[in-house]
Scaffold this motif. Structure first.
Motif, PDB file in Angstrom:
ATOM      1  N   TYR A   2       0.838  -1.201   0.000  1.00  0.00           N
ATOM      2  CA  TYR A   2       0.000   0.000   0.000  1.00  0.00           C
ATOM      3  C   TYR A   2       0.871   1.249   0.000  1.00  0.00           C
ATOM      4  O   TYR A   2       0.572   2.233  -0.680  1.00  0.00           O
ATOM      5  N   ARG A  16      -5.148  14.606  -3.099  1.00  0.00           N
ATOM      6  CA  ARG A  16      -4.610  14.858  -1.749  1.00  0.00           C
ATOM      7  C   ARG A  16      -4.454  16.352  -1.469  1.00  0.00           C
ATOM      8  O   ARG A  16      -4.870  16.832  -0.417  1.00  0.00           O
ATOM      9  N   GLY A  35      -6.434   7.341  10.250  1.00  0.00           N
ATOM     10  CA  GLY A  35      -6.108   6.338   9.230  1.00  0.00           C
ATOM     11  C   GLY A  35      -5.051   6.891   8.288  1.00  0.00           C
ATOM     12  O   GLY A  35      -5.176   6.800   7.074  1.00  0.00           O
ATOM     13  N   ASP A  59      -3.188   5.862  13.318  1.00  0.00           N
ATOM     14  CA  ASP A  59      -3.506   4.659  12.538  1.00  0.00           C
ATOM     15  C   ASP A  59      -3.499   3.462  13.482  1.00  0.00           C
ATOM     16  O   ASP A  59      -2.805   3.446  14.489  1.00  0.00           O
ATOM     17  N   THR A  61      -2.768   0.370  12.448  1.00  0.00           N
ATOM     18  CA  THR A  61      -1.866  -0.684  11.966  1.00  0.00           C
ATOM     19  C   THR A  61      -0.412  -0.308  12.222  1.00  0.00           C
ATOM     20  O   THR A  61       0.084   0.687  11.664  1.00  0.00           O
ATOM     21  N   ASP A  86      -7.284   3.887  17.514  1.00  0.00           N
ATOM     22  CA  ASP A  86      -8.462   3.517  16.748  1.00  0.00           C
ATOM     23  C   ASP A  86      -9.269   4.777  16.428  1.00  0.00           C
ATOM     24  O   ASP A  86      -9.735   5.463  17.341  1.00  0.00           O
ATOM     25  N   ALA A  87      -9.430   5.040  15.151  1.00  0.00           N
ATOM     26  CA  ALA A  87     -10.155   6.250  14.737  1.00  0.00           C
ATOM     27  C   ALA A  87     -11.626   6.201  15.132  1.00  0.00           C
ATOM     28  O   ALA A  87     -12.298   7.229  15.159  1.00  0.00           O
ATOM     29  N   THR A 101      -8.696  10.124   4.544  1.00  0.00           N
ATOM     30  CA  THR A 101      -8.828   9.776   3.126  1.00  0.00           C
ATOM     31  C   THR A 101      -8.803   8.258   2.975  1.00  0.00           C
ATOM     32  O   THR A 101      -7.897   7.593   3.454  1.00  0.00           O
TER      33      THR A 101
HETATM   34  C1  LIG Z   1      -6.679   2.556   2.470  1.00  0.00           C
HETATM   35  S1  LIG Z   1      -5.589   3.057   3.753  1.00  0.00           S
HETATM   36  C2  LIG Z   1      -5.581   4.830   3.552  1.00  0.00           C
HETATM   37  C3  LIG Z   1      -4.336   5.450   4.103  1.00  0.00           C
HETATM   38  C4  LIG Z   1      -4.220   6.966   3.895  1.00  0.00           C
HETATM   39  N1  LIG Z   1      -5.300   7.680   4.531  1.00  0.00           N
HETATM   40  C5  LIG Z   1      -4.162   7.313   2.436  1.00  0.00           C
HETATM   41  O1  LIG Z   1      -5.032   8.032   1.941  1.00  0.00           O
HETATM   42  O2  LIG Z   1      -3.221   6.851   1.774  1.00  0.00           O
HETATM   43  C6  LIG Z   1      -6.596   2.864   5.191  1.00  0.00           C
HETATM   44  C7  LIG Z   1      -5.840   3.103   6.483  1.00  0.00           C
HETATM   45  O3  LIG Z   1      -6.783   3.157   7.551  1.00  0.00           O
HETATM   46  C8  LIG Z   1      -6.239   2.466   8.661  1.00  0.00           C
HETATM   47  N2  LIG Z   1      -7.350   2.062   9.534  1.00  0.00           N
HETATM   48  C9  LIG Z   1      -8.319   1.154   9.297  1.00  0.00           C
HETATM   49  N3  LIG Z   1      -9.178   1.087  10.321  1.00  0.00           N
HETATM   50  C10 LIG Z   1      -8.736   1.992  11.247  1.00  0.00           C
HETATM   51  C11 LIG Z   1      -9.192   2.397  12.528  1.00  0.00           C
HETATM   52  N4  LIG Z   1     -10.272   1.862  13.085  1.00  0.00           N
HETATM   53  N5  LIG Z   1      -8.492   3.335  13.191  1.00  0.00           N
HETATM   54  C12 LIG Z   1      -7.378   3.899  12.645  1.00  0.00           C
HETATM   55  N6  LIG Z   1      -6.891   3.543  11.438  1.00  0.00           N
HETATM   56  C13 LIG Z   1      -7.565   2.617  10.735  1.00  0.00           C
HETATM   57  C14 LIG Z   1      -5.473   1.310   8.038  1.00  0.00           C
HETATM   58  O4  LIG Z   1      -4.510   0.772   8.919  1.00  0.00           O
HETATM   59  C15 LIG Z   1      -4.854   1.991   6.831  1.00  0.00           C
HETATM   60  O5  LIG Z   1      -3.613   2.559   7.134  1.00  0.00           O
END
Ligand SMILES: C[S@@+](CC[C@H](N)C(=O)[O-])C[C@H]1O[C@@H](n2cnc3c(N)ncnc32)[C@H](O)[C@@H]1O
Length: 205
Positions: A2, A16, A35, A59, A61, A86-87, A101
């Protein structure tokens, strides 16, 4: 993977920078990105808040945060912090602005989560895939969503329906909680960014 994908596509379609513009940040502001992934939005966020502002990336992860922290270290960023959290249960009480995003489609109840974010900040920008843009774009999105089926927890139903419902729920949360909501479309309408500003006045207030 990713990290690679996000960096390779970072400047495609102005998504962005457009989202960061929509936050309407001032120098010295504190902005929280939920995230944040590997930190692809952070350069534009830093530029908007300047050296006296703060960027906090949250984030869930660890591996994503590892990438983001590596980037911050390589670039020598001092006003950026990455927090594991956790968001949907934010480890942050308040900020000037919130950005997310490609994240809200991962939540089972985006309406509740985005409504909570509106309590934290006066500006909330959410960008998400918007299915039903146009036919070729839909086909590409459907393929992408199937490949990433586990991410969107799409075992049985139509991935586009699920994406559509979650994106609509995020927009509805802004409409119900913010004073104004604006919308920008990117990449043939496959991505929509919604910007909520101010707090909605509750009836009787
Ligand atoms: C598709 S990626 C998008 C990353 C970044 N926002 C971008 O636009 O490139 C989704 C991200 O959301 C994070 N994520 C998923 N569920 C989450 C949660 N409950 N709390 C925080 N982060 C979360 C994932 O770990 C991942 O890094």
């Amino acid at each position: 993977m990713y990290d690679w994908f996000a960096r390779a596509t970072a400047s495609v379609g102005d998504v962005r920078t457009g989202c960061v513009r929509a936050l309407d940040l001032d120098p010295g502001d504190t902005v929280v990105e939920f995230g944040c992934g590997p930190g692809v939005n952070v350069p534009a966020l830093r530029e908007a808040v300047g050296p006296t502002g703060r960027v906090v990336g949250v984030d869930i992860t660890g591996a994503m945060l590892g990438r983001a922290r590596g980037l911050a270290e390589r670039r020598g960023w001092e006003n950026v912090e990455f927090v594991r959290g956790d968001a949907t249960d934010p480890p942050v009480r308040s900020a000037d602005a919130v950005l997310a995003t490609f994240v809200t489609s991962l939540f089972p109840d985006p309406y509740a989560v985005v409504s909570d974010w509106c309590e934290l900040a006066d500006a909330v920008v959410v960008a998400a895939f918007a299915p039903r843009g146009n036919r070729p774009a839909n086909a590409a999105l459907a393929g992408f969503a199937r490949v990433n089926g586990r991410l969107f927890d799409l075992d049985s139903d139509d991935p586009l329906d699920r994406l559509d419902a979650r994106t609509t729920a995020a927009r509805r949360a802004l409409a119900d909680n913010a004073e104004t909501v604006t919308e920008e479309r990117y990449l043939f309408g496959t991505i929509t960014a919604y910007a909520g500003h101010g707090r909605a006045v509750a009836p009787g207030e």
